[in-house]
Design a protein around this motif. Sequence first.
Motif, PDB file in Angstrom:
ATOM      1  N   SER A  34      -6.419  22.278  14.753  1.00 14.61           N
ATOM      2  CA  SER A  34      -7.042  22.330  16.081  1.00 14.61           C
ATOM      3  C   SER A  34      -8.554  22.151  16.003  1.00 14.61           C
ATOM      4  O   SER A  34      -9.262  22.427  16.949  1.00 14.61           O
ATOM      5  CB  SER A  34      -6.713  23.660  16.773  1.00 14.61           C
ATOM      6  OG  SER A  34      -7.166  24.753  16.008  1.00 14.61           O
ATOM      7  N   GLY A  35      -9.066  21.704  14.867  1.00 17.09           N
ATOM      8  CA  GLY A  35     -10.488  21.444  14.739  1.00 17.09           C
ATOM      9  C   GLY A  35     -10.724  20.141  14.021  1.00 17.09           C
ATOM     10  O   GLY A  35      -9.871  19.667  13.267  1.00 17.09           O
ATOM     11  N   GLY A  36     -11.908  19.527  14.230  1.00 15.82           N
ATOM     12  CA  GLY A  36     -12.176  18.218  13.694  1.00 15.82           C
ATOM     13  C   GLY A  36     -12.927  18.202  12.388  1.00 15.82           C
ATOM     14  O   GLY A  36     -13.505  17.169  12.031  1.00 15.82           O
ATOM     15  N   ASN A  37     -12.974  19.309  11.635  1.00 14.40           N
ATOM     16  CA  ASN A  37     -13.637  19.336  10.337  1.00 14.40           C
ATOM     17  C   ASN A  37     -12.575  19.247   9.250  1.00 14.40           C
ATOM     18  O   ASN A  37     -11.819  20.188   9.012  1.00 14.40           O
ATOM     19  CB  ASN A  37     -14.461  20.622  10.180  1.00 14.40           C
ATOM     20  CG  ASN A  37     -15.603  20.676  11.163  1.00 14.40           C
ATOM     21  OD1 ASN A  37     -16.309  19.694  11.360  1.00 14.40           O
ATOM     22  ND2 ASN A  37     -15.795  21.822  11.801  1.00 14.40           N
ATOM     23  N   LEU A  38     -12.504  18.099   8.570  1.00 15.02           N
ATOM     24  CA  LEU A  38     -11.419  17.801   7.653  1.00 15.02           C
ATOM     25  C   LEU A  38     -11.952  17.489   6.264  1.00 15.02           C
ATOM     26  O   LEU A  38     -13.039  16.936   6.111  1.00 15.02           O
ATOM     27  CB  LEU A  38     -10.621  16.590   8.155  1.00 15.02           C
ATOM     28  CG  LEU A  38     -10.136  16.643   9.606  1.00 15.02           C
ATOM     29  CD1 LEU A  38      -9.518  15.305   9.996  1.00 15.02           C
ATOM     30  CD2 LEU A  38      -9.131  17.766   9.794  1.00 15.02           C
ATOM     31  N   THR A  39     -11.155  17.833   5.245  1.00 15.63           N
ATOM     32  CA  THR A  39     -11.425  17.449   3.866  1.00 15.63           C
ATOM     33  C   THR A  39     -10.237  16.631   3.379  1.00 15.63           C
ATOM     34  O   THR A  39      -9.117  17.140   3.312  1.00 15.63           O
ATOM     35  CB  THR A  39     -11.633  18.665   2.957  1.00 15.63           C
ATOM     36  OG1 THR A  39     -12.765  19.417   3.421  1.00 15.63           O
ATOM     37  CG2 THR A  39     -11.888  18.245   1.519  1.00 15.63           C
TER      38      THR A  39
END
Length: 222
Positions: free
Chosen positions: A134-139
Amino acid sequence: MINRKNVARMAGVGAAATMAIGLFSTGAANADTFVPLPGGAMSKTLSDGTVVSIRLVGESANINPSMGSTPLHRNAWVSGSAQVDVSGDGKGSIFPGYTVGCQVNIAGGGASGGVEGGADWSGDTVKPSIGATSGGNLTLGPGQSNSFYILDLEQADDFGSEVHKKRNKFSGGSGSVTWADSTIGLNGCGGYAQARAFISVEVETDNVISWVTLWGQPFSLG
């Protein structure tokens, strides 16, 4: 990571955006590139004859290809509006989001493993997995992809406790969601990276409950 205010407008109205191509920066080395995107539209007839129409309009991305002066970091701010019409005064829920891939082709939809829980994102009848981010911070590493939802709506449950929802409910045959400058932050990807918007809609009528998904055009994150 730069945080910007995410705006989600929930109503049965749309949004129009005037877009231009340009560079916005204090220096060429860290230039932000504004990319207008074509959005998309589709219609699907359900088994009971209900017609569902989905449109993605006013779509754009403002891309910084190298946050932190390293090729392993990208950042983008995305905007758009999802508009849904259902014949016969149908109701349902709108789930807007993005799929992001690192050195993987996402042109056919999501890649395998794109959503936690193993949902198939390659067609137009996608049901989002409960475990989707549900958030746009991806690794992501090479060959990996993930998907996330734009919305994080706070509301009270039946017992007065705070809950967060990833959808906007609508009734009366139409609804929309508009977002502006939602962040896509990608870390760990040393090769090319892409992102792609999706609009998944759960439709409820007297006779059927069905899912319909519209995909936007893939765009480069650098």
